[in-house]
Design a protein around this motif. Structure first.
Motif, PDB file in Angstrom:
ATOM      1  N   LEU A   1      -8.835   0.542  -1.534  1.00  0.00           N
ATOM      2  CA  LEU A   1      -8.320   2.949  -1.283  1.00  0.00           C
ATOM      3  C   LEU A   1      -9.463   2.624  -1.155  1.00  0.00           C
ATOM      4  O   LEU A   1      -9.565   3.710  -0.482  1.00  0.00           O
ATOM      5  CB  LEU A   1      -7.561   2.645  -2.391  1.00  0.00           C
ATOM      6  CG  LEU A   1      -5.893   2.012  -2.593  1.00  0.00           C
ATOM      7  CD1 LEU A   1      -5.240   2.896  -3.604  1.00  0.00           C
ATOM      8  CD2 LEU A   1      -4.865   2.209  -1.306  1.00  0.00           C
TER       9      LEU A   1
ATOM     10  N   PRO B   1      -4.356   0.082   3.571  1.00  0.00           N
ATOM     11  CA  PRO B   1      -4.735   1.058   2.827  1.00  0.00           C
ATOM     12  C   PRO B   1      -5.391   2.067   3.238  1.00  0.00           C
ATOM     13  O   PRO B   1      -5.514   3.539   3.444  1.00  0.00           O
ATOM     14  CB  PRO B   1      -5.667   0.506   2.797  1.00  0.00           C
ATOM     15  CG  PRO B   1      -6.142  -0.910   3.086  1.00  0.00           C
ATOM     16  CD  PRO B   1      -4.496  -1.209   3.637  1.00  0.00           C
TER      17      PRO B   1
ATOM     18  N   TYR C   1       0.417  -1.248   0.064  1.00  0.00           N
ATOM     19  CA  TYR C   1       0.054   0.127  -0.264  1.00  0.00           C
ATOM     20  C   TYR C   1       0.808   0.985  -0.119  1.00  0.00           C
ATOM     21  O   TYR C   1       0.312   2.419  -0.619  1.00  0.00           O
ATOM     22  CB  TYR C   1      -1.074   0.261   1.293  1.00  0.00           C
ATOM     23  CG  TYR C   1      -2.405  -1.057   0.910  1.00  0.00           C
ATOM     24  CD1 TYR C   1      -3.466  -1.000   0.343  1.00  0.00           C
ATOM     25  CD2 TYR C   1      -1.975  -2.276   1.389  1.00  0.00           C
ATOM     26  CE1 TYR C   1      -4.097  -1.462  -0.340  1.00  0.00           C
ATOM     27  CE2 TYR C   1      -3.218  -3.359   0.914  1.00  0.00           C
ATOM     28  CZ  TYR C   1      -4.148  -3.297   0.199  1.00  0.00           C
ATOM     29  OH  TYR C   1      -5.440  -3.490  -0.488  1.00  0.00           O
TER      30      TYR C   1
END
Ligand code: NAD
Length: 506
Positions: free
Chosen positions: A492, A187, A138
């Motif tokens: 996300l 995320p 991420y």
């Protein structure tokens, strides 16, 4: 002293025992970048399932402590100390954190294994290494994620951007304490949110250490707070807090629904839940039986069956059932050595605690009462150790609608359901469940495989494999299993809100 993952994977039992003897435990809350006493004075014991010994008494966050943690996270969010950093800066911090997780793999893996009984090799290889990989993934994604420009007429410009939600409360289970936390933290933090993390009661120690490493990596104070505590106190306080913008929950279906209630009765916060399964492996008459049997054994005995996507139901065509089960029996006897989770030779460790041990043994009795036959296993193992070990167990002749055919046992217990008819009957039985996390189909016919995969109601369907996964693909379920997905770039979206900015160019 730092050891690589590879070095740790080549350690002996004695070396692990010696390292475990040197561990110290941090048992306070992690707030505003440092360890702090809980106001409650309340503690709860962390008991190791390998021998029943108390490892530590962990401080239990009260509702007041949760309020402190949420306010700290809110302040950190509002003043922009994290979300206003350039994405590349957030990336650097998160990458440093991933490096520190690897550098501290020995300690994190030991904590994980001592707390929940996972074989040490798996704690190193999966929980710790994959946690670092997830955070790094991420981190790497966030400075390569663009917004959009809408197709407006020439006299306007409309931007579509993502903004962090604010304060995320991550409430996680014990079965992959670090890894499931990283599916939320990666995320959520990469997109600029602040997070309050509540570990499961059984696995606070590893989680507290994980958070301290984030601060060491440069994560600003307050951006990640950890509140160990009891579910009905600390978990509920987070669920009902009006300054929490989102709950990201993994755990049982029952508690998932409580969070939906908490949200509805408080500020209507977003709720994403990943909750449980009774996932089918559908073995058709033409399957490669050796391969299917290996996947069936690993699918239900891995992590002592305490995996949300365990393949705990096998739906098998009657013509190949005996061959499949004979092969599962052989593979289990050859592979699933039950033993001390600190011994690298152990493949099947204890289940997480005495309560879970009792629950699993109770399910086995219930299965027998409902007409199932114990093909092998069926009892407690290594009782003299004081640990909570269960023999790998196969229940044959299970009715799909019976209790052991429908309820999540969360232990090394396979329910075998056979059918005589065509693929449609197999699919019907596989789908006959309130859950829909994962499923597999085993067949050598590529067209049947694809058609069947489309009809299986699950968030992940495997064809001729099981439990193949990676951070690159989404994970979560249909039906009562949940709402929302962890992992992949889609996560996300789960921690951001879309904003439209419309500009008049006329
Ligand atoms: P659990 O639901 O009992 O607990 C999960 C978390 O919720 C813990 O942090 C716990 O303290 C908290 N909690 C418990 N009661 C609460 C309450 N009344 N209010 C608020 N919070 C509360 O689950 P568990 O026993 O830790 O984990 C096992 C379960 O998790 C299994 O059912 C398993 O299938 C599920 N699970 C699902 C996934 C998935 O991705 N779908 C992954 C792992 C585990």
């Amino acid at each position: 002293m730092t050891y690589s993952i590879d070095e740790l994977l080549h350690r002996s039992h004695d070396e692990w025992l010696a390292a475990a003897g040197k561990l110290t435990f941090e048992t306070r809350l992690f707030l505003d970048g440092s360890f702090t006493d809980a106001t409650s004075g309340d503690t709860f014991p962390t008991v190791s399932p390998r021998d029943g010994a108390v490892l530590a008494d962990v401080q239990a966050a009260s509702a007041e402590d949760v309020d402190r943690a949420v306010r700290s996270a809110r302040t950190a969010f509002e003043d922009g100390r994290w979300r206003d950093l350039a994405p590349r800066e957030r990336k650097r911090v998160l990458l440093r954190w991933a490096d520190l997780i690897l550098a501290n793999a020995e300690e994190l893996a030991l904590l994980d294994t001592l707390e929940m009984g996972k074989p040490i090799t798996e704690s190193v290889r999966v929980d710790v290494a994959k946690t670092a990989e997830t955070i790094a993934w991420y981190a790497e994604a966030i400075d390569k994620t663009y917004g959009e420009v809408a197709p407006t007429p020439g006299d306007a410009l409309a931007l579509i951007t993502r903004e962090p939600l604010g304060v995320v409360a991550a409430v996680v289970p014990w079965n992959y304490a670090l890894l499931i936390a990283s599916w939320k933290l990666g995320p959520a933090l990469a997109t600029g949110n602040s997070v309050v993390l509540k570990p499961a009661e059984q696995t606070s120690l590893a989680t507290l250490r994980l958070a301290a490493l984030a601060t060491e990596a440069g994560l600003p104070d307050g951006v990640l707070n950890v509140v160990p505590g009891r579910g009905e106190v600390a978990g509920q306080a987070l669920g009902r807090h009006s300054e929490v913008d989102k709950i990201a929950f993994t755990g049982s279906a029952e508690v998932a629904r409580l969070f939906q209630v908490y949200a509805g009765e408080s500020n209507g916060k977003q709720v994403a839940v990943e909750a449980g399964g009774k996932s089918p492996q559908l073995v058709l008459a033409d399957a490669d039986i050796e391969a299917a049997a290996s996947a069936v054994a690993w699918g239900v005995f891995y992590n002592a069956g305490q995996t949300c996507n365990a393949g705990s139901r096998v739906v098998v065509h009657a013509s190949v059932k005996d061959r499949l089960l004979d092969t599962v029996r052989r593979i289990t006897a050859d592979t699933f050595r039950v033993g001390d989770p600190l011994d690298p030779a152990t493949v099947l460790g204890p289940v997480v605690d005495r309560r879970q041990l009792g629950r699993i043994l109770g399910y086995i009795e219930r299965g027998k009462d409902d007409g199932a036959t114990v093909l092998f296993g069926g009892g407690r193992a290594l009782a003299g150790s004081g640990g909570s070990f269960v023999e790998p167990t196969v229940l044959d002749g299970v009715r799909n609608t019976s209790v052991v055919g429908q309820e999540e046992i969360f232990g090394p217990v396979l329910a075998v359901i056979s059918y005589d008819g065509d693929v449609d009957e197999g699919v019907r039985l596989a789908n006959e469940s309130e859950f829909g996390l994962v499923a597999s189909v085993w067949t050598q016919d590529v067209s049947v495989a694809h058609r069947t995969a489309r009809r299986l109601r699950a968030g992940t369907v495997w064809i001729n494999t099981f439990d193949a996964s990676d951070v690159i693909t989404p994970f979560g379920g249909f039906k009562a299993t949940g709402a929302g997905r962890d992992k992949s770039l889609h996560a996300l979206d789960a921690y951001t809100a879309l904003k439209t900015t419309w500009i008049n160019l006329a």
